[in-house]
Scaffold this motif. Sequence first.
Motif, short mmCIF file in Angstrom:
data_model
loop_
_atom_site.label_atom_id
_atom_site.label_comp_id
_atom_site.label_asym_id
_atom_site.label_seq_id
_atom_site.Cartn_x
_atom_site.Cartn_y
_atom_site.Cartn_z
N ALA A 160 19.91 -48.62 14.28
CA ALA A 160 19.24 -49.17 13.09
C ALA A 160 19.84 -50.51 12.64
CB ALA A 160 19.30 -48.15 11.95
N ARG B 153 9.52 -43.51 11.14
CA ARG B 153 9.71 -42.49 12.18
C ARG B 153 11.14 -41.94 12.16
NH1 ARG B 153 6.39 -45.92 15.16
NH2 ARG B 153 8.03 -46.97 16.32
N LYS B 154 12.09 -42.80 11.82
CA LYS B 154 13.49 -42.39 11.80
C LYS B 154 13.96 -41.98 10.40
CE LYS B 154 15.51 -42.74 15.40
NZ LYS B 154 15.62 -41.70 16.41
N GLN C 157 15.31 -49.52 16.88
CA GLN C 157 15.19 -48.53 15.80
C GLN C 157 14.87 -47.16 16.40
OE1 GLN C 157 15.86 -47.23 12.52
NE2 GLN C 157 15.24 -49.30 11.97
N ASP C 158 13.90 -47.11 17.30
CA ASP C 158 13.54 -45.85 17.94
C ASP C 158 14.70 -45.27 18.75
OD1 ASP C 158 10.98 -45.79 16.85
OD2 ASP C 158 10.04 -46.70 18.62
N SER D 31 8.42 -47.95 12.56
CA SER D 31 9.56 -47.39 13.30
C SER D 31 10.64 -46.89 12.34
CB SER D 31 10.13 -48.42 14.29
OG SER D 31 10.83 -49.45 13.63
N CYS D 32 10.78 -47.57 11.20
CA CYS D 32 11.74 -47.11 10.18
C CYS D 32 11.30 -45.76 9.62
CB CYS D 32 11.87 -48.14 9.06
SG CYS D 32 12.60 -49.71 9.57
N GLY E 191 17.80 -45.41 17.89
CA GLY E 191 18.90 -45.00 17.02
C GLY E 191 19.89 -46.09 16.68
N HIS F 103 13.97 -43.68 7.66
CA HIS F 103 14.63 -44.76 6.93
C HIS F 103 13.60 -45.36 5.96
CE1 HIS F 103 17.40 -45.17 10.66
NE2 HIS F 103 17.84 -44.24 9.84
#
Length: 200
Positions: free
Chosen positions: A130, A160-161, A125-126, A157-158, A128, A163
Amino acid sequence: MRRMLLCLLALPLYSQGMDEATFRGDPRRVAGACADRARLLRPKDGKMLAEYGRAFLAAGERAKAEECFLAARIDKPRDADIHRLIAVAWLKNGQRNEALKAISDMQAADPKDKNAFARAAVNLQDGGLAREAEALMERAWILDPSDWQNCVAYGRSCLRKAHREAAAKWFARASQAKPQEERMWNALALAYADHGAEPS
């Protein structure tokens, strides 16, 4: 034999620190030099070898990195976390295909290591990836739906992105797994307070 002799000859040189000027130099070269020293001092630890490989990749020394990865896998072939660390090394150096191959190797090495799967899902996830992260986290969750810590870590982590929908899914699963656990509620509160940043 030749390699061992070279290592023995290098020991006196490597028993000293480095000066400030060295650390002010090209970060890639510093990474490689430090990994060389670490490997000389501890050449047979699987997890350390995976991390040396990451430094060698950053230094542009792919052959040395692959040598370390191979030695790490030989040292602990069934250790899923070693394969995860190798995947992280490839991810951090922009090698998507190699990272996904290491993730596949991780799942084959120990198909029941839910914690390694969850950590790898966070790494993906971190990094990219996903879709791949979500699929791997589903595998971790199926192995143990009661593990709220893994759900929270992945949900962070979601966030952070950005999501948010994926984060909501995993935070809901965490809350349903242990609704009477105050540490879980606190972890969720901090996940939102910190916008998904890694906990301090």
